[in-house]
Motif scaffolding. Structure first.
Motif, PDB file in Angstrom:
ATOM      1  N   SER A   4       0.872  -1.188   0.000  1.00  0.00           N
ATOM      2  CA  SER A   4       0.000   0.000   0.000  1.00  0.00           C
ATOM      3  C   SER A   4       0.901   1.228   0.000  1.00  0.00           C
ATOM      4  O   SER A   4       2.129   1.105  -0.138  1.00  0.00           O
ATOM      5  CB  SER A   4      -0.918   0.001   1.227  1.00  0.00           C
ATOM      6  OG  SER A   4      -0.150   0.177   2.403  1.00  0.00           O
ATOM      7  N   GLY A   5       0.303   2.384   0.210  1.00  0.00           N
ATOM      8  CA  GLY A   5       1.105   3.604   0.201  1.00  0.00           C
ATOM      9  C   GLY A   5       2.009   3.731   1.395  1.00  0.00           C
ATOM     10  O   GLY A   5       2.850   4.645   1.425  1.00  0.00           O
ATOM     11  N   CYS A   6       1.859   2.838   2.393  1.00  0.00           N
ATOM     12  CA  CYS A   6       2.713   2.960   3.573  1.00  0.00           C
ATOM     13  C   CYS A   6       3.254   1.619   4.041  1.00  0.00           C
ATOM     14  O   CYS A   6       3.616   1.472   5.214  1.00  0.00           O
ATOM     15  CB  CYS A   6       1.952   3.667   4.719  1.00  0.00           C
ATOM     16  SG  CYS A   6       0.408   2.818   5.150  1.00  0.00           S
ATOM     17  N   ALA A   7       3.286   0.630   3.170  1.00  0.00           N
ATOM     18  CA  ALA A   7       3.820  -0.682   3.568  1.00  0.00           C
ATOM     19  C   ALA A   7       4.481  -1.339   2.362  1.00  0.00           C
ATOM     20  O   ALA A   7       3.916  -1.355   1.262  1.00  0.00           O
ATOM     21  CB  ALA A   7       2.709  -1.573   4.125  1.00  0.00           C
ATOM     22  N   ILE A   8       5.677  -1.882   2.597  1.00  0.00           N
ATOM     23  CA  ILE A   8       6.412  -2.558   1.528  1.00  0.00           C
ATOM     24  C   ILE A   8       6.986  -3.868   2.062  1.00  0.00           C
ATOM     25  O   ILE A   8       7.039  -4.080   3.271  1.00  0.00           O
ATOM     26  CB  ILE A   8       7.551  -1.687   0.973  1.00  0.00           C
ATOM     27  CG1 ILE A   8       8.590  -1.417   2.072  1.00  0.00           C
ATOM     28  CG2 ILE A   8       7.023  -0.383   0.381  1.00  0.00           C
ATOM     29  CD1 ILE A   8       9.842  -0.702   1.569  1.00  0.00           C
ATOM     30  N   ARG A  22      10.585  -9.580   4.367  1.00  0.00           N
ATOM     31  CA  ARG A  22      10.364  -8.799   5.595  1.00  0.00           C
ATOM     32  C   ARG A  22       9.477  -7.606   5.246  1.00  0.00           C
ATOM     33  O   ARG A  22       9.762  -6.876   4.290  1.00  0.00           O
ATOM     34  CB  ARG A  22      11.706  -8.319   6.142  1.00  0.00           C
ATOM     35  CG  ARG A  22      11.659  -7.726   7.532  1.00  0.00           C
ATOM     36  CD  ARG A  22      13.081  -7.536   8.009  1.00  0.00           C
ATOM     37  NE  ARG A  22      13.140  -6.946   9.339  1.00  0.00           N
ATOM     38  CZ  ARG A  22      14.246  -6.666  10.003  1.00  0.00           C
ATOM     39  NH1 ARG A  22      15.427  -6.942   9.419  1.00  0.00           N
ATOM     40  NH2 ARG A  22      14.223  -6.129  11.203  1.00  0.00           N
ATOM     41  N   GLN A  23       8.383  -7.430   6.012  1.00  0.00           N
ATOM     42  CA  GLN A  23       7.465  -6.315   5.747  1.00  0.00           C
ATOM     43  C   GLN A  23       7.848  -5.119   6.618  1.00  0.00           C
ATOM     44  O   GLN A  23       8.039  -5.255   7.835  1.00  0.00           O
ATOM     45  CB  GLN A  23       6.021  -6.725   6.036  1.00  0.00           C
ATOM     46  CG  GLN A  23       5.029  -5.591   5.799  1.00  0.00           C
ATOM     47  CD  GLN A  23       3.586  -6.024   5.988  1.00  0.00           C
ATOM     48  OE1 GLN A  23       3.263  -7.187   5.820  1.00  0.00           O
ATOM     49  NE2 GLN A  23       2.722  -5.080   6.354  1.00  0.00           N
ATOM     50  N   ILE A  24       7.954  -3.969   5.973  1.00  0.00           N
ATOM     51  CA  ILE A  24       8.292  -2.720   6.671  1.00  0.00           C
ATOM     52  C   ILE A  24       7.138  -1.737   6.480  1.00  0.00           C
ATOM     53  O   ILE A  24       6.739  -1.455   5.340  1.00  0.00           O
ATOM     54  CB  ILE A  24       9.599  -2.103   6.136  1.00  0.00           C
ATOM     55  CG1 ILE A  24      10.755  -3.109   6.272  1.00  0.00           C
ATOM     56  CG2 ILE A  24       9.896  -0.804   6.872  1.00  0.00           C
ATOM     57  CD1 ILE A  24      11.077  -3.502   7.687  1.00  0.00           C
TER      58      ILE A  24
END
Length: 896
Positions: A4-8, A22-24
């Motif tokens: 999304s716009g705030c998760a990679i 790994r999710q940041i």
């Protein structure tokens, strides 16, 4: 991946396999959520749409970060394990701060309740104010509804949807990779979310079972990582090619998939997966691959040869063969059926080759075959004869290229399947044409279907499938809805009664066309007569060939020396070839005896010439006797094979009989007395005075004619007809004496075929000096040389009428050209003009030319052929409708 716009999602460099992910989550900011589809197990749940500016924020991050190296710091971690931190573009924290970039573009906002307690938060607050002032993104006027996608999760008619794209590339984003060959794609600009399966291939998958964790097949994770690292959330183009169970089959093109190539446009992930050993070709979808199945097979072959990944334990079907045994050139000697041939190798050995991956015609279901009659597969199985003939005409005697595809091991018999010996299966081509493909395209064979892991198949399997699809579409052969062709072939081999009925037809036909179906021995063959649609046993005339071995009740009779060599010689020369035969007679067993010619070569002469046979005394009456003697004499001198122990007789000089090199023209005057219905004629010799005996006898006969002669069956002598016409006399036997006495039917003078009814008063008994025992027949039968009489009754009658008008009861000049069965063959000339009577018939188009091979006749034959061509051009009589003997389709007819 950008969630999304705030998760990679980030991962490190691969080391020995796919690296961990790994999710940041970006701290201190918030972006709009993306749409989410309702769970399948919750019927009351509804799809959740995009929040305003959620998708633009995702796209901003996707284009900026996907595939790029980033640096991140973790600020804190929730009890649930979610990590929040800062992400920088580049190798260290000096790079672009992604959160700040989002806020600056108005695509994200600071989280509520966050105070500017540190420089980073102060910087975010400052950027947000700047975005608001500039009315960027979510701070612009309006609700942002235009940024909400109208996602379509299903397509009502996938087939129609695919066809509407006309196989043109469609822009898309890969949203998810299920395994190496199945992805979820977002089609632009209409936002269709579809599952796309790569056409023509299949990667190892993850086995999913209820209440159990996923179990990956070997190299499944590696294949998925290979595709993900190149396609996930990349801008690609997809060629939609077909549809399968709501899933779309297609080809995905993207520059990253072939970045190492000189021209990195439109890289193909399908071919790359195959080449790297991550996938295998699948038959059910390879046909729809628009870029050519041969490219996929070549890529798969590349991985197999190098034993990459899934092919690490691969063993080629022909791995145990030497290169010279894998590919070679050979001569086709025999066609066994619609999928097998016998070839002769350069070493002289014979080898049976089966055509790879095809199945010949066969009986399907309940056959209507008469159970009391033995099945003859060649003629009783629909299209088997057509398939065999196609291969025979294309291949027999020709050199072909053979590429061995696999060796099918021997199999033992079961209840339904007979035992098979080891079979060499290969692709056979001639002139660049794959014979199996040509056979399938004509509907004369079908393609075998294999298990997906069965690698024993044709190297051109896809071309075979495509050819079969065309044959089915066009309704060819086995796929035709028309009635099945029936071949009613009478087998009269050994049937004496049927053979007697056929004998006159074959004798009158002269040279007849035939196909050699089987060779029993050097001089005994089985022939198929196409015009007569029958099978006959044929014995070569004029020779004595060594007998072969025979199985007799209780013992095996050994063959004579050189019998196998003679059989082998005959097989190589004539087996399954088109030949011409002249039938002369028949033996007691119903076998026909005569001469066989192939391409101008007399097989009897050839066997004698190669010292594989001797001349039989019955050849003395044949026109080939001189040639046989000359061939035998030459073979004797070489002292080979049957003549290896030959010793010349020193006392007698053997004068070799040589063929005449020049034609002898020795014309003598004759008087033509009669012409028969088959264009034979009777003449009397003018120089010897035959036929002049009757004149002086008339005076002696006339007084002795009784006024009331008696005639009974016991008194059939040879009387004299004192007038035929009344002013002449002739002798003839009495054929019958009708009642009441008054007229007697009697044959005409010297001509047993003609009858005439005469009054008894014109008959008298001949003096003993003129009886048939003392004085032989005065008229001699002859036949025209170098011409063929038409078989059609009307055409033959026209020729006979013309000859009767021209030469009957006239004096002509006669020259004997050569001997023939029954009577000599001659040429006639008119006594006054010296023009050739037979040549005149040819010029008028009433008869055809009989071509002979003797050198001394070539000049005359050429003159006759030129006259025949002139008659053809003028469309005279026989040729009024053109050359009726020609075959417009040489491939499907028998050449003359």
């Amino acid at each position: 991946q950008v969630l999304s716009g705030c998760a990679i999602i980030v991962r490190g460099q691969p080391r020995g396999g796919p690296p961990p992910e790994r999710q940041i989550n970006l701290s201190n900011i918030r972006a709009g959520n993306l749409a989410r589809r309702a769970a399948a197990g919750q019927p009351d749940a509804k799809d959740t749409p995009d929040e305003p500016w959620g998708f633009p924020a995702r796209e901003f991050l996707r284009k900026k970060l996907i595939g790029k190296e980033v640096c991140f710091t973790v600020e804190y971690k929730t009890p649930q394990g979610r990590e929040y931190g800062m992400v920088y573009l580049g190798k260290d924290t000096s790079g672009e701060n992604i959160a700040e970039s989002l806020v600056a573009e108005g695509l994200a906002s600071r989280r509520e309740g966050i105070r500017a307690n540190n420089p980073e938060q102060s910087r975010l607050a400052e950027l947000e104010e700047q975005a608001k002032s500039a009315k960027k993104g979510m701070w612009s006027e309006g609700t942002g509804s235009h940024t909400i996608r109208d996602l379509k999760y299903t397509i009502e008619n996938p087939r129609h949807f695919v066809d509407s794209m006309h196989q043109k590339p469609v822009n898309a984003i890969i949203e998810h990779v299920r395994d190496g060959s199945v992805v979820r794609a977002l089609l632009l600009p209409d936002y269709y979310l579809v599952t796309v399966m790569l056409s023509g291939i299949k990667c190892p998958t993850f086995k999913r079972e209820a209440d159990a964790p996923e179990v990956p097949e070997p190299f499944a994770a590696e294949a998925k990582f290979f595709t993900e690292s190149r396609l996930l959330q990349r801008d690609v183009q997809i060629v939609l090619e077909s549809c399968h169970n709501q899933n779309i089959l297609g080809t995905i093109l993207h520059p990253a998939t072939c970045a190492s190539s000189p021209s990195p446009q439109n890289g193909n992930i399908t071919e790359l997966l195959l080449k790297e050993g991550f996938a295998r070709c699948v038959d059910w979808s390879i046909a729809v691959y628009t870029r050519g199945a041969d490219k996929l097979r070549a890529a798969e072959r590349f991985a197999k040869e190098r034993k990459l990944r899934i092919w690490r334990d691969y063993v080629a079907p022909t791995a145990n063969l030497d290169q010279k045994d894998k590919q070679f050139v050979a001569k086709v000697m025999q066609v066994l059926n619609a999928d097998a041939i016998v070839v002769k190798l350069n070493s002289g050995d014979h080898k049976t080759i089966h055509l790879s991956s095809i199945r010949p015609p066969r009986l399907e279901g309940d056959s209507t075959q008469d159970k009391n009659r033995k099945l003859r597969p060649l003629y009783d199985i629909p299209y088997m004869f057509e398939a065999r003939e196609f291969l025979r005409k294309k291949l027999i005697g020709k050199k072909v290229n053979v590429t061995v595809d696999y060796i099918r091991p021997a199999s033992s018999a079961t209840e339904t399947v007979p035992a098979f010996s080891e079979r060499t299966c290969a692709t056979v081509s001639i002139g660049g044409i794959n014979i199996a493909e040509a056979l399938v395209s004509k509907g004369l064979a079908t393609v075998i279907r294999y298990r997906q892991d069965d690698d024993q198949r044709s190297s051109h399997y896809d071309e075979l499938l495509a050819a079969e699809a065309r044959a089915i579409k066009n309704g060819k052969g086995l796929h035709s809805k028309k009635e099945v062709p029936i071949h009613r072939v009478a087998d009269i081999s050994g049937d004496t009664q049927k053979a007697k009925q056929f004998l006159p037809f074959l004798q009158r036909a002269g040279r007849s066309e035939a196909v050699v179906e089987y060779v029993f021995s050097g001089s005994r063959l089985k022939l198929f007569m196409p015009k007569e649609t029958c099978l006959i046993t044929f014995l070569l005339a004029g020779i004595e060939c060594p007998r072969g071995a025979r199985n007799l009740p209780g013992l095996v009779q050994e063959g004579e020396p050189f019998s196998e060599e003679a059989t082998h010689f005959t097989k190589e020369l004539v087996l399954q070839r088109e030949v011409e035969v002249e039938v002369e007679s028949m033996d007691k067993a119903g076998n026909f005896i005569g001469w066989l010619h192939i391409e101008g070569l007399n097989l009897s002469v050839a066997l004698v010439e190669h010292a594989l046979s001797k001349v039989h005394f019955t050849a003395e009456r044949s026109p080939y006797y001189k040639a046989l003697l000359a061939a035998e004499e030459a073979a004797k001198q070489k002292k080979e094979k049957v003549w290896s122990h030959y010793e010349e007789t020193p006392v007698e000089e053997v004068v070799p009989v040589l063929e005449e090199k020049e034609r002898t023209a020795n014309y003598k005057p004759v008087f033509v007395t009669e012409i028969t219905d088959d264009l034979h004629f009777y003449v009397q010799d003018v120089e010897t005075g035959k036929g002049t005996w009757l004149g002086p006898a008339r005076g002696a006969q006339r007084p002795r004619v009784p006024s009331q002669p008696r005639c009974s069956g016991a008194q059939r002598g040879v009387p004299s007809a004192l007038g035929c016409p009344p002013s002449s006399g002739a002798r003839a036997p009495i054929a019958g004496c009708p009642a009441p006495l008054g007229a007697l039917p009697t044959p005409a003078p010297s001509l047993p075929s003609q009858k005439e009814t005469l009054p008894a008063t014109r008959l008298a008994a001949l003096p003993p000096a003129f009886s048939a025992r003392v004085l032989p027949a005065q008229a001699t039968e002859y036949k025209f040389a170098f011409i063929q009489v038409p078989q059609d009754d009307d055409a033959r009658a026209d020729a006979v009428d013309s000859v009767v008008r021209d030469i009957q009861n006239t004096q002509c000049l006669l020259n004997v050209e050569h001997l023939g069965p029954g009577c000599p063959h001659v040429t006639l000339q008119f006594a006054d003009s010296k023009s050739d009577v037979g040549l005149g018939l040819v010029k008028e188009g009433l008869v055809m030319v009989e071509v002979r091979k003797e050198k001394q006749f070539q000049k005359v034959i050429t003159e006759y052929l030129n006259a025949q061509e002139t008659a053809k051009s003028a469309r005279l009589n026989l040729w009024r409708y053109g050359d009726f003997r020609a075959d417009d389709a040489d491939e499907f007819g028998y050449s003359r």
